[in-house]
Design a protein around this motif. Sequence first.
Motif, PDB file in Angstrom:
ATOM      1  N   TRP A 229       0.779  -1.103   0.147  1.00  0.00           N
ATOM      2  CA  TRP A 229       0.123   0.032   0.022  1.00  0.00           C
ATOM      3  C   TRP A 229       0.813   1.365   0.005  1.00  0.00           C
ATOM      4  N   GLN A 230       2.089   1.182   0.654  1.00  0.00           N
ATOM      5  CA  GLN A 230       2.899   2.293   0.697  1.00  0.00           C
ATOM      6  C   GLN A 230       3.321   2.562  -1.138  1.00  0.00           C
ATOM      7  N   SER A 231       3.740   1.628  -1.638  1.00  0.00           N
ATOM      8  CA  SER A 231       3.981   1.727  -3.073  1.00  0.00           C
ATOM      9  C   SER A 231       2.602   2.083  -3.763  1.00  0.00           C
ATOM     10  N   LEU A 232       1.500   1.752  -3.541  1.00  0.00           N
ATOM     11  CA  LEU A 232       0.484   2.158  -4.514  1.00  0.00           C
ATOM     12  C   LEU A 232      -0.203   3.635  -3.940  1.00  0.00           C
ATOM     13  N   VAL A 237       0.649  10.017   1.910  1.00  0.00           N
ATOM     14  CA  VAL A 237      -0.872   9.393   2.043  1.00  0.00           C
ATOM     15  C   VAL A 237      -0.817   8.324   3.055  1.00  0.00           C
ATOM     16  N   PHE A 238       0.204   7.233   2.412  1.00  0.00           N
ATOM     17  CA  PHE A 238       0.451   6.096   3.547  1.00  0.00           C
ATOM     18  C   PHE A 238       0.638   6.493   4.963  1.00  0.00           C
ATOM     19  N   GLY A 239       1.636   7.487   5.040  1.00  0.00           N
ATOM     20  CA  GLY A 239       1.938   7.958   6.314  1.00  0.00           C
ATOM     21  C   GLY A 239       0.951   8.679   7.091  1.00  0.00           C
ATOM     22  N   TRP A 240      -0.075   9.344   6.310  1.00  0.00           N
ATOM     23  CA  TRP A 240      -1.457   9.829   7.005  1.00  0.00           C
ATOM     24  C   TRP A 240      -2.119   8.692   7.365  1.00  0.00           C
ATOM     25  N   LEU A 241      -2.669   8.042   6.479  1.00  0.00           N
ATOM     26  CA  LEU A 241      -3.451   6.820   6.742  1.00  0.00           C
ATOM     27  C   LEU A 241      -3.074   6.131   7.946  1.00  0.00           C
ATOM     28  N   HIS A 275      -5.176  13.249  -7.749  1.00  0.00           N
ATOM     29  CA  HIS A 275      -4.076  12.300  -7.784  1.00  0.00           C
ATOM     30  C   HIS A 275      -2.687  12.981  -7.459  1.00  0.00           C
ATOM     31  N   SER A 276      -2.444  14.162  -7.837  1.00  0.00           N
ATOM     32  CA  SER A 276      -1.060  14.848  -7.855  1.00  0.00           C
ATOM     33  C   SER A 276      -0.470  14.970  -6.711  1.00  0.00           C
ATOM     34  N   TRP A 277      -1.151  14.638  -5.469  1.00  0.00           N
ATOM     35  CA  TRP A 277      -0.584  14.636  -4.091  1.00  0.00           C
ATOM     36  C   TRP A 277       0.297  13.497  -3.846  1.00  0.00           C
ATOM     37  N   GLN A 278       0.216  12.269  -4.541  1.00  0.00           N
ATOM     38  CA  GLN A 278       0.776  11.233  -4.352  1.00  0.00           C
ATOM     39  C   GLN A 278       2.272  11.068  -4.867  1.00  0.00           C
TER      40      GLN A 278
END
Length: 278
Positions: A229-232, A237-241, A275-278
């Motif tokens: 999920w970190q890669s996706l 975003v992964f850190g926030w989730l 999507h541009s924040w990823q």
Amino acid sequence: MPWLLSSRDDRAFSSSSPSERQCERTAFSFYCAVRERLPVWLLEDMRSMEVFCWEDGRPRAFLPSEALLYALVHDHQDYARYLLNRYSVSALRAPRCSFCCHHRSGTPHLNVAVRYDRVSILGTMAETLKDCKTQSERQEFLDGCGSCSHAADAGKSAVQLAVELSRSDCLLLLLVRGAQPDGLDAALQVLVSCDASLRRHAQRCLDLLLLFLPKPQPLRCVQEEPQRWQSLLGNEVFGWLCGLAPPPLLLQALRCLAQSGPDQISTLPHFLQPHSWQ
């Protein structure tokens, strides 16, 4: 027109009243008329002056809320707008289910609009909800599960159904109007399992939920497969989730913009899309 209703009081119908079989025939005629998108005035004459439904052993006219369901299925936008303008919130009241014989909470109309991707009519319905007497009533319409237990969409809110079907335009409209951003876990699962043709819409649904999510809840799938999920999702975003970092700055800025209206996000240039924040 046959079988005209002379009044709407509770007096007994005469022996010339239509039978259950005749009601079924006129109901089908009305369905075909809406499907053919006949003029609004003609449809309203048919609905209000002829008997179509058989309920509790007697005939009755079609309710505006039942006619609105037909308009949704067949995308008769003019008729839907008329019903909502004329009858307001009452056109969204859930009719009694003939199968389980009870009235439902919430409304099935939002779910039907999402399933058939009727974005224009959904927008009109969301605007009509401003006429609700209380905020709690309005929220019940937006977040309720309007389908009966035997229906295909049972137990799902309009937002959850929009996520499941990747109806990103419907989802944005519902979220802007105040619907709860439920279904983040489902959005992640849809994203990794959907066909390539739906991936763009599935990704946008996930992005929109993140925009309106006040505070992420721990997600089992993210915790069980962090590297995947970190890669996706990207590091931020992964850190926030996971509760390890604040939301990305661009996400916070887009959240303020999205809450000002559904058209604000869709009109942004490509490099500023969610999507541009990823």
